[in-house]
Design a protein around this motif. Structure first.
Motif, short mmCIF file in Angstrom:
data_model
loop_
_atom_site.label_atom_id
_atom_site.label_comp_id
_atom_site.label_asym_id
_atom_site.label_seq_id
_atom_site.Cartn_x
_atom_site.Cartn_y
_atom_site.Cartn_z
N HIS A 157 0.07 6.41 7.70
CA HIS A 157 -1.46 6.63 7.05
C HIS A 157 -2.17 7.90 7.84
N SER A 211 -3.43 -1.62 2.34
CA SER A 211 -2.12 -1.55 3.44
C SER A 211 -2.16 -2.98 3.87
N ASP A 250 4.10 1.89 7.24
CA ASP A 250 3.34 2.28 6.83
C ASP A 250 2.53 3.56 7.53
N GLN A 284 5.58 -2.14 11.16
CA GLN A 284 4.90 -3.55 11.02
C GLN A 284 5.85 -4.77 10.84
N ARG A 336 7.79 -4.03 7.20
CA ARG A 336 7.32 -2.85 6.33
C ARG A 336 6.93 -1.81 7.12
N ARG A 346 -0.30 -5.34 1.22
CA ARG A 346 1.06 -5.02 1.08
C ARG A 346 1.94 -5.77 2.19
N LEU A 347 1.41 -5.56 3.18
CA LEU A 347 1.71 -6.34 4.40
C LEU A 347 2.27 -7.83 4.37
#
Length: 173
Positions: free
Chosen positions: A113, A161, A111, A126, A109, A164-165
């Motif tokens: 931030h 986060s 991310d 990731q 994924r 979700r990973l």
């Protein structure tokens, strides 16, 4: 191939979250130094979630500066030949585990931030890596602690986060 070119190629092949992927690609197209920590508009980072050999736990680091449980990861370095290599290098350095292998299929994924000034954003690519049987971890200078957590424990210790990973990783396993 340069690390920048590799990142563009990897991102063009990433099919999930096309809006976020396009933001990464725009960043790289407009920021020639967008791979490096010195780019104040933001820069790519590479991280990896370490999965145990039995595939029922993840190794998280209690980050020294942020004081949060996170996956292993950090900044790309000039010696990295690819974003995947940067993620694998960071995971190895921060976990102390030799012989980690990337989960097939490229990044799990993306991310993005915000980060404190002078930089604005981390554009994190990731991955997930598998630890070999008998792997022993060792705390690095960047960590206060390293600990294995069952999948059902991650939401209790880590932020959204990381959750979700983990979810994206489990969909790949």
């Amino acid at each position: 191939m340069s690390l920048h070119d590799d990142a563009v190629l990897v991102l063009k092949g990433y099919e999930d979250h096309s809006g976020l992927r396009d933001a990464y690609l725009t960043h790289l197209a407009t920021q020639p130094d967008g791979m490096w920590k010195s780019c104040h508009a933001g820069h790519l980072t590479a991280s990896a979630l370490v999965i145990d050999p039995e595939r029922d736990r993840v190794l998280l680091t209690l980050h020294r500066k942020l004081r949060m449980w996170l996956q292993m990861g950090g900044h790309c370095e000039p010696g990295d030949s690819s974003v995947a290599d940067a993620a694998l290098r960071e995971a190895t350095e921060e976990s102390g585990i030799l012989g980690l292998t990337l989960l097939p299929g490229g990044p799990v994924r993306l991310d993005r931030h915000p980060i404190p000034a002078p930089c604005r954003w981390h554009y994190d690519v990731q991955y997930a890596v598998l630890a070999p049987h008998g792997a022993e971890h060792a705390i690095s200078d960047e960590s206060l602690d390293l600990r294995w957590f069952g999948y059902d424990e991650v939401a209790d210790v880590a932020d959204d986060s990381v959750v979700r990973l983990l979810e994206a990783t489990l969909a790949r396993l």
